[in-house]
Design an enzyme around this catalytic site. Structure first.
Site, short mmCIF file in Angstrom:
data_model
loop_
_atom_site.label_atom_id
_atom_site.label_comp_id
_atom_site.label_asym_id
_atom_site.label_seq_id
_atom_site.Cartn_x
_atom_site.Cartn_y
_atom_site.Cartn_z
N SER A 24 0.80 -1.29 0.02
CA SER A 24 -0.14 -0.14 0.11
C SER A 24 0.75 1.56 -0.10
CB SER A 24 -1.12 -0.17 1.13
OG SER A 24 -0.22 0.10 2.32
N ASN A 111 -2.07 -2.01 14.10
CA ASN A 111 -3.67 -1.79 14.10
C ASN A 111 -3.85 -0.37 14.60
OD1 ASN A 111 -4.04 -4.26 13.07
ND2 ASN A 111 -5.08 -5.03 14.81
N THR A 156 -36.94 28.90 -10.81
CA THR A 156 -37.52 27.42 -10.30
C THR A 156 -37.93 26.65 -11.73
OG1 THR A 156 -39.84 28.06 -10.11
CG2 THR A 156 -38.46 28.20 -8.36
N HIS A 157 -37.29 25.40 -11.61
CA HIS A 157 -37.58 24.65 -12.86
C HIS A 157 -36.67 25.11 -14.15
CE1 HIS A 157 -40.72 22.65 -10.56
NE2 HIS A 157 -41.15 23.59 -10.21
N SER A 278 -10.84 26.67 -28.18
CA SER A 278 -11.26 25.49 -28.83
C SER A 278 -10.11 25.04 -30.01
CB SER A 278 -12.45 25.49 -29.93
OG SER A 278 -12.58 24.65 -30.72
N LYS A 284 -14.57 30.44 -29.74
CA LYS A 284 -14.97 29.80 -28.37
C LYS A 284 -14.23 30.19 -27.16
CE LYS A 284 -16.94 25.92 -28.05
NZ LYS A 284 -17.11 24.49 -28.00
N GLU A 291 -16.22 23.08 -15.72
CA GLU A 291 -17.12 21.70 -16.20
C GLU A 291 -16.10 20.76 -15.40
OE1 GLU A 291 -18.35 23.07 -20.69
OE2 GLU A 291 -16.19 22.45 -20.42
N GLN A 323 -7.32 -1.69 4.76
CA GLN A 323 -6.21 -0.95 3.99
C GLN A 323 -6.56 -0.24 2.82
OE1 GLN A 323 -2.59 -3.42 2.99
NE2 GLN A 323 -3.06 -3.01 1.10
N LYS A 326 -7.90 4.18 2.70
CA LYS A 326 -7.10 5.48 2.49
C LYS A 326 -7.29 6.11 1.23
CE LYS A 326 -4.26 3.63 6.02
NZ LYS A 326 -5.01 2.43 6.06
#
Length: 480
Positions: A24, A111, A156-157, A278, A284, A291, A323, A326
């Site tokens: 690990s 441990n 809204t929506h 672009s 662009k 994103e 193990q 992490k």
């Protein structure tokens, strides 16, 4: 074939493929600093309690500090024939100082050692994440401070709903990140207990002082139960949740910025430093940072899922499955901290097109609710008022004349109770100014929200500063 690390029980050495599969180091080598600091605290306790000879303890501590120096300057060689960072450091210590190094592991197990190292690592990461969320909140609040009278459509929506201010919109995101920062600090407080001294699962027969090691490492107190101490990964799963929720909030912010930067909205323009062009379309300007942050959300949610599934059926106490705890949490923390930091830069450098926001707001029937509220003041039941205004909206759409631009005679076609005072209700800016309820969108209300947000940020900054200072003081003491 590799010789097993503890080979007394085994006749044959570990197969190379077994070693490669179980190693690990690629992940837990990030905890090297914490492993050394935990070992220094442990050996000081062993010396103080007379569990190992003082000379041996001093040699061990000196050897650990040499290893720490090489870890910090990048010269420490992580031996890939060892399966994890803890074994690497222990074996390097023994090779450097001789058999006395083998006494370091007295009264502890890997441990409780691993559980302690991971808590220390995530304790710092949680503070960094809270700081990053707080920083993004600050960037949003600064925009709000400058835009208490910048009017835009509220949605809204994804349909125009009611007029709001840009300040109100930015503060809506800011308070989400305020809660996120608080969640990280809450998680920090719950994980701020030290498992060291729990040993393999049942504690130890040696007369250790768990309070001493806990205090030396900057923990509030030792964990209460040795079996729970070595098997618990609640702290890691909780942080994975905190990351997922924060990243979801980041994704929501990014989605809006992507939309607002489009030609269809044209509400904003992002700074050139945080966009790209672009490969074939020179016109662009792509909102790549937003994103990418939005895209990384799936990975962070996946980290939470990994932790939940990994721990859902584990019997007490330690199992090797742990193990695998992490990598997902470390990755999630890295993504959230970097994403919040990048979005603070994106937001603070973005140009907001205020005139465009206002013109779009004024173009629809976004003040329809205010006309209905006006009719309610004339003792018309709201549902009846809703129907009256619905007819007025249809007329507005058919004629292309906004509600506030209709003459009084035109408005009275829908209700004879409409009077000249209606024009104190339906202009867009008046719609905003009159929403002065607690938490509302009026400039007076958003000023109060800004004050509250600044108060939260300042208190949180001080908490983070104090916790960081406490930990740094512990490291300083251990290295003296």
């Amino acid at each position: 074939m590799k010789q097993a690390l503890w080979s007394g029980r085994f006749e044959n050495g570990m197969d190379d493929s077994t070693l490669a599969f179980t190693c690990s180091l690629d992940t837990d080598s990030r905890m090297a600093f914490y492993d050394v600091m935990g070992s220094i605290a442990h050996v000081r306790m062993l010396k103080a309690r007379g569990i190992i000879p003082a000379d041996d303890a001093d040699r061990i501590e000196a050897g650990l500090k040499e290893i720490l120096t090489s870890v910090e300057d990048g010269t420490f060689q992580f031996d890939r024939s060892r399966e994890d960072v803890h074994t690497c450091i222990e074996f390097a210590l023994t090779e450097n100082i001789g058999p006395a190094g083998g006494k370091l592991h007295t009264a502890r197990s890997r441990n409780d050692q691993v559980a302690t190292d991971f808590r220390m690592y995530l304790r710092d990461a949680a503070l960094h994440a809270a700081e990053a969320a707080n920083g993004l909140m600050m960037a949003l609040v600064r925009i709000a401070e400058d835009n208490g009278d910048t009017v835009m459509p509220g949605f809204t929506h994804m349909q125009h709903a009611q007029p709001v201010t840009l300040a109100q919109h930015m503060l809506a995101h800011a308070f989400k990140f305020s809660r996120d920062a608080d969640r990280f600090l809450d998680a920090f407080r719950r994980m701020d207990k030290c498992p060291l001294g729990s040993a393999a699962l049942a504690g130890t027969t040696f007369p250790i002082d768990r309070g001493m090691t806990s205090e030396a490492l900057g923990f509030r107190e030792p964990t209460e139960n040795s079996m729970d101490s070595v098997s618990d990964r609640d702290f890691a799963t909780e942080l994975a949740y905190c990351c997922a929720q924060t990243q979801i909030h980041l994704s929501s912010l990014c989605e809006e910025l992507v939309l607002w930067s489009s030609q269809e909205f044209s509400f904003i323009e992002m700074d050139d430093r945080y966009t790209t062009g672009s490969s074939i379309m020179p016109q662009k300007k792509n909102p790549d940072i937003a994103e990418l942050v939005r895209g990384k959300t799936g990975q962070v949610i996946g980290s939470l899922t990994a932790m939940l599934v990994m721990t859902k059926g584990l019997p007490l106490t330690y199992n090797r499955d742990l193990q695998e705890d992490k990598a997902p949490v470390m990755d999630a923390m890295d993504i959230v901290i970097s994403s919040a930091g990048m979005m603070a830069k994106v937001v603070s450098t973005t140009t907001f097109h205020k005139d465009r926001m206002m013109s779009v707001t004024a173009a629809g029937q976004i003040n329809a609710t205010d006309l209905a509220d006006y009719l309610v003041t004339k003792d018309i039941p709201f549902r009846e008022a809703h129907g009256i205004v619905g007819a007025a909206v249809r007329k507005s759409i058919d004629t292309g004349v906004n509600l506030e631009d209709m003459t009084l005679e035109q408005l009275r076609e829908f209700s004879p109770l409409i009077e000249e005072d209606v024009y104190q209700y339906i202009p867009v800016m008046r719609c905003v100014e009159r929403r002065n309820s607690y938490g509302g969108t009026s400039p007076a209300s958003t000023d109060a929200q800004i004050a509250r947000a600044v108060e939260q940020m300042m208190l949180r900054d001080e908490t983070i500063r104090q916790e960081k200072q406490l930990i740094q003081n512990c490291w300083k003491t251990l290295l003296e």
